[in-house]
Design a protein around this motif. Sequence first.
Motif, mmCIF file in Angstrom:
data_model
loop_
_atom_site.group_PDB
_atom_site.id
_atom_site.type_symbol
_atom_site.label_atom_id
_atom_site.label_comp_id
_atom_site.label_asym_id
_atom_site.label_seq_id
_atom_site.Cartn_x
_atom_site.Cartn_y
_atom_site.Cartn_z
ATOM 1 N N SER A 102 0.828 -1.201 0.000
ATOM 2 C CA SER A 102 0.000 0.000 0.000
ATOM 3 C C SER A 102 0.866 1.257 0.000
ATOM 4 O O SER A 102 1.621 1.501 0.942
ATOM 5 C CB SER A 102 -0.895 0.003 1.236
ATOM 6 O OG SER A 102 -1.292 1.325 1.540
ATOM 7 N N PRO A 103 0.770 2.088 -1.071
ATOM 8 C CA PRO A 103 1.596 3.305 -1.111
ATOM 9 C C PRO A 103 1.311 4.221 0.077
ATOM 10 O O PRO A 103 2.220 4.880 0.579
ATOM 11 C CB PRO A 103 1.187 3.982 -2.418
ATOM 12 C CG PRO A 103 0.527 2.926 -3.228
ATOM 13 C CD PRO A 103 -0.074 1.957 -2.265
ATOM 14 N N GLN A 104 0.040 4.238 0.513
ATOM 15 C CA GLN A 104 -0.302 5.119 1.635
ATOM 16 C C GLN A 104 0.455 4.706 2.892
ATOM 17 O O GLN A 104 0.932 5.553 3.648
ATOM 18 C CB GLN A 104 -1.819 5.070 1.894
ATOM 19 C CG GLN A 104 -2.669 5.737 0.801
ATOM 20 C CD GLN A 104 -3.130 4.772 -0.275
ATOM 21 O OE1 GLN A 104 -2.419 3.836 -0.643
ATOM 22 N NE2 GLN A 104 -4.335 4.978 -0.787
ATOM 23 N N ASN A 107 4.145 5.532 2.476
ATOM 24 C CA ASN A 107 4.410 6.965 2.609
ATOM 25 C C ASN A 107 4.417 7.427 4.061
ATOM 26 O O ASN A 107 5.080 8.387 4.418
ATOM 27 C CB ASN A 107 3.336 7.781 1.863
ATOM 28 C CG ASN A 107 3.520 7.726 0.360
ATOM 29 O OD1 ASN A 107 4.613 7.430 -0.125
ATOM 30 N ND2 ASN A 107 2.458 7.993 -0.384
ATOM 31 N N MET A 108 3.623 6.770 4.896
ATOM 32 C CA MET A 108 3.487 7.210 6.290
ATOM 33 C C MET A 108 4.319 6.353 7.232
ATOM 34 O O MET A 108 4.877 6.846 8.204
ATOM 35 C CB MET A 108 2.023 7.113 6.727
ATOM 36 C CG MET A 108 1.069 7.876 5.845
ATOM 37 S SD MET A 108 -0.612 7.269 6.066
ATOM 38 C CE MET A 108 -0.989 7.987 7.631
ATOM 39 N N ALA A 235 -1.969 -7.534 -1.807
ATOM 40 C CA ALA A 235 -1.825 -6.219 -1.200
ATOM 41 C C ALA A 235 -2.600 -6.173 0.105
ATOM 42 O O ALA A 235 -3.483 -7.000 0.342
ATOM 43 C CB ALA A 235 -2.336 -5.134 -2.149
ATOM 44 N N GLY B 103 -8.461 2.527 2.270
ATOM 45 C CA GLY B 103 -8.091 3.573 1.319
ATOM 46 C C GLY B 103 -9.189 4.558 0.966
ATOM 47 O O GLY B 103 -8.953 5.505 0.221
ATOM 48 N N THR B 106 -8.404 8.295 1.454
ATOM 49 C CA THR B 106 -7.125 8.790 0.921
ATOM 50 C C THR B 106 -7.183 10.281 0.569
ATOM 51 O O THR B 106 -8.082 10.733 -0.138
ATOM 52 C CB THR B 106 -6.719 7.977 -0.324
ATOM 53 O OG1 THR B 106 -6.610 6.608 0.053
ATOM 54 C CG2 THR B 106 -5.394 8.463 -0.901
ATOM 55 N N LYS B 112 1.935 13.423 -1.239
ATOM 56 C CA LYS B 112 1.934 11.971 -1.074
ATOM 57 C C LYS B 112 0.571 11.472 -0.610
ATOM 58 O O LYS B 112 -0.050 12.079 0.274
ATOM 59 C CB LYS B 112 2.983 11.569 -0.034
ATOM 60 C CG LYS B 112 4.393 11.766 -0.533
ATOM 61 C CD LYS B 112 5.400 11.364 0.512
ATOM 62 C CE LYS B 112 6.805 11.549 -0.020
ATOM 63 N NZ LYS B 112 7.669 12.266 0.902
ATOM 64 N N ALA B 113 0.141 10.346 -1.184
ATOM 65 C CA ALA B 113 -1.129 9.754 -0.767
ATOM 66 C C ALA B 113 -0.992 9.217 0.649
ATOM 67 O O ALA B 113 -0.017 8.535 0.968
ATOM 68 C CB ALA B 113 -1.513 8.628 -1.718
ATOM 69 N N VAL B 114 -1.957 9.554 1.500
ATOM 70 C CA VAL B 114 -1.971 9.021 2.868
ATOM 71 C C VAL B 114 -3.412 8.677 3.236
ATOM 72 O O VAL B 114 -4.361 9.122 2.598
ATOM 73 C CB VAL B 114 -1.410 10.027 3.908
ATOM 74 C CG1 VAL B 114 0.023 10.418 3.601
ATOM 75 C CG2 VAL B 114 -2.293 11.261 4.006
ATOM 76 N N ALA B 166 -5.772 8.452 -4.823
ATOM 77 C CA ALA B 166 -4.624 7.548 -4.905
ATOM 78 C C ALA B 166 -4.080 7.520 -6.327
ATOM 79 O O ALA B 166 -2.868 7.501 -6.544
ATOM 80 C CB ALA B 166 -5.031 6.146 -4.454
ATOM 81 N N GLY B 185 0.668 0.263 -7.700
ATOM 82 C CA GLY B 185 0.565 1.635 -7.210
ATOM 83 C C GLY B 185 -0.782 1.962 -6.602
ATOM 84 O O GLY B 185 -0.909 2.907 -5.827
ATOM 85 N N LEU B 186 -1.819 1.203 -6.967
ATOM 86 C CA LEU B 186 -3.142 1.423 -6.372
ATOM 87 C C LEU B 186 -3.471 0.310 -5.381
ATOM 88 O O LEU B 186 -4.631 0.058 -5.062
ATOM 89 C CB LEU B 186 -4.214 1.515 -7.473
ATOM 90 C CG LEU B 186 -4.004 2.643 -8.497
ATOM 91 C CD1 LEU B 186 -5.142 2.666 -9.516
ATOM 92 C CD2 LEU B 186 -3.905 3.998 -7.813
ATOM 93 N N GLY B 187 -2.419 -0.350 -4.882
ATOM 94 C CA GLY B 187 -2.609 -1.481 -3.962
ATOM 95 C C GLY B 187 -3.057 -1.086 -2.572
ATOM 96 O O GLY B 187 -3.255 -1.958 -1.729
ATOM 97 N N GLY B 188 -3.228 0.190 -2.314
ATOM 98 C CA GLY B 188 -3.635 0.623 -0.978
ATOM 99 C C GLY B 188 -5.116 0.939 -0.869
ATOM 100 O O GLY B 188 -5.557 1.509 0.124
ATOM 101 N N ASN B 189 -5.881 0.594 -1.898
ATOM 102 C CA ASN B 189 -7.316 0.889 -1.883
ATOM 103 C C ASN B 189 -8.132 -0.363 -2.173
ATOM 104 O O ASN B 189 -7.779 -1.159 -3.041
ATOM 105 C CB ASN B 189 -7.648 1.944 -2.953
ATOM 106 C CG ASN B 189 -7.045 3.293 -2.617
ATOM 107 O OD1 ASN B 189 -5.831 3.442 -2.578
ATOM 108 N ND2 ASN B 189 -7.893 4.255 -2.344
#
Lengths: 328, 222
Positions: A102-104, A107-108, A235, B103, B106, B112-114, B166, B185-189
């Motif tokens: 997860s990029p989020q 990033n954190m 993921a 996600g 987001t 940066k995406a958080v 995201a 790259g969209l693996g956080g949603n």
Amino acid sequence: MQAFEYANPTTKEEAVRLLANQWGEAEILAGGTDSLSLMKDHVSTPRRVVSLQAIKELRGIEFKPATGLRLGAMATLSELIESAAVRREYPALVEAAEGVRSPQILNMGTVGGDLCQRPRCWYFRAGYGLLARDDGKALVPEGENQYHAILGNSGPAYFVNPSSLAPALIALGAKVRVFGPQGTREVGLDKFFLTPASDDQRECDLKANEILTDILVPPAKGTKMAIYEVRQREALDYPLAAAAVVLRLDGKTVKSARVVLGHVAPVPWPAPEAEAVLVGKTISEAVADEAGKAAVSKATPLSKNAYKVQLARVAVKRAILRAAQGGA
Amino acid sequence: MSWKKDKVRKPAKPNEALTRRDFLQGAGVAVSGGLLVGREPAIAASPDEKAKVLGPEAVPITLRINGKAQKLTLEPRVTLLDALRNHLDMTGAKKMCDRGTCGACTVILDGKAVYACSVLAIAAQGKEILTIEGLAAGGKLHPVMTAFVEHDAHQCGFCTPGFVMASKAFLDKNPNPLQQDVEEGLGGNLCRCGVYVGVRQAALDAAKARLGEKGGKAHGKV
């Protein structure tokens, strides 16, 4: 979430003074990706939260060929992945961080936070304490233990260490710097993780008023390294089993090997049995398989997690084969 | 469960916490920690330490959201997501899992995406916060939004704002992605309706559209 007071110190000395001398009173906020969830679930109910986000000296990633790598505890996982030096010198660390996916969170989430995060054990997360007990009775041995430990699980702790980076860092011989009221001390990362014997203890060698400041990794020139993680989803999932392997070769012969398993025991689990199989041999599928078998030879699965023995065995085998093929 | 018995203390009502603190400060009494609660002495409370500690009552906070400074009065425990939704009426970021997993919340913090649910509002001060509300500036859809519409990249729509944010953060960093890059790259949603194929196509198309504008050459389609 219980109300808390908030402090945002700018030096590590100040941060340590703001922390409490016993667990539970004050919590450290690093990336927040997990600590805030624990507070929302009232598993963690601090009266004070001390953020480390404004302390500049805890950040940064530096590599020197002679001394190796320094990771600031507050360096984010994204910064680790994007570091050209880490990518070149320590590819297994990049693979381990990328597994978080997860990029989020990348990033954190911070390197120190990855090492110090609390276990995922669902009994712990549901409020039964670190050792998952109800009126003194251990819930894991006869309960839903499919994701619990298969090694080092004679009790009273049955959870698995959740760190993504620890197996690879330990295999690389990393140590950590800890700062507290008495100053700085260094601990080998292999000694940093502890199996708690009571609910008041923590899973690592940190006192309530100490903070992790740096992770130091010796140079790894001439080694070959890889990790392999087995997870249900690609993921947003923690591995069910993972292995990190660092090999030193003399021609095609293994001169020395470090094999460390993750997500199989309350601490990252070194496998000297596997290392003994590898030393003096040329890596082949059969040798890797034999090492995988040796790594889990002492496993004592619980009622519902025998499948993890096979996953760990295969993770070791594949990490060895990947390391031999590529690596640094 | 053990926490029911002893671990959970009821969150103090904000005004109660304020009253107790005000009373102690106002009365000017040198109260030893031990008199307050049994738990008190473990935390350092010397005056210079205390000065740097904020809360637990609501404190003034300034957030820079979509280019505008927003002044709020919030308890330190309020997340950025709750600040947006409950205190600023910006309900684009969705509260779904509230545990840094799905996600839907987001937002973009300093590029940066958080997950807004996993950031304290008080800790987001001094950073540039971009939310879905700030993406369609002046009523004109952002190219990522247009691509989502064109590819039907939503069903119930609850995960959509998070996926759009995201995707924007991802494409800003990876202007010319391959299919696999998009998947990772969209693996956080998460999307429970299962519109992943549409979302990925939308992200690839948005990249193509942007590159087209700049005269670049995009990688092949899905």
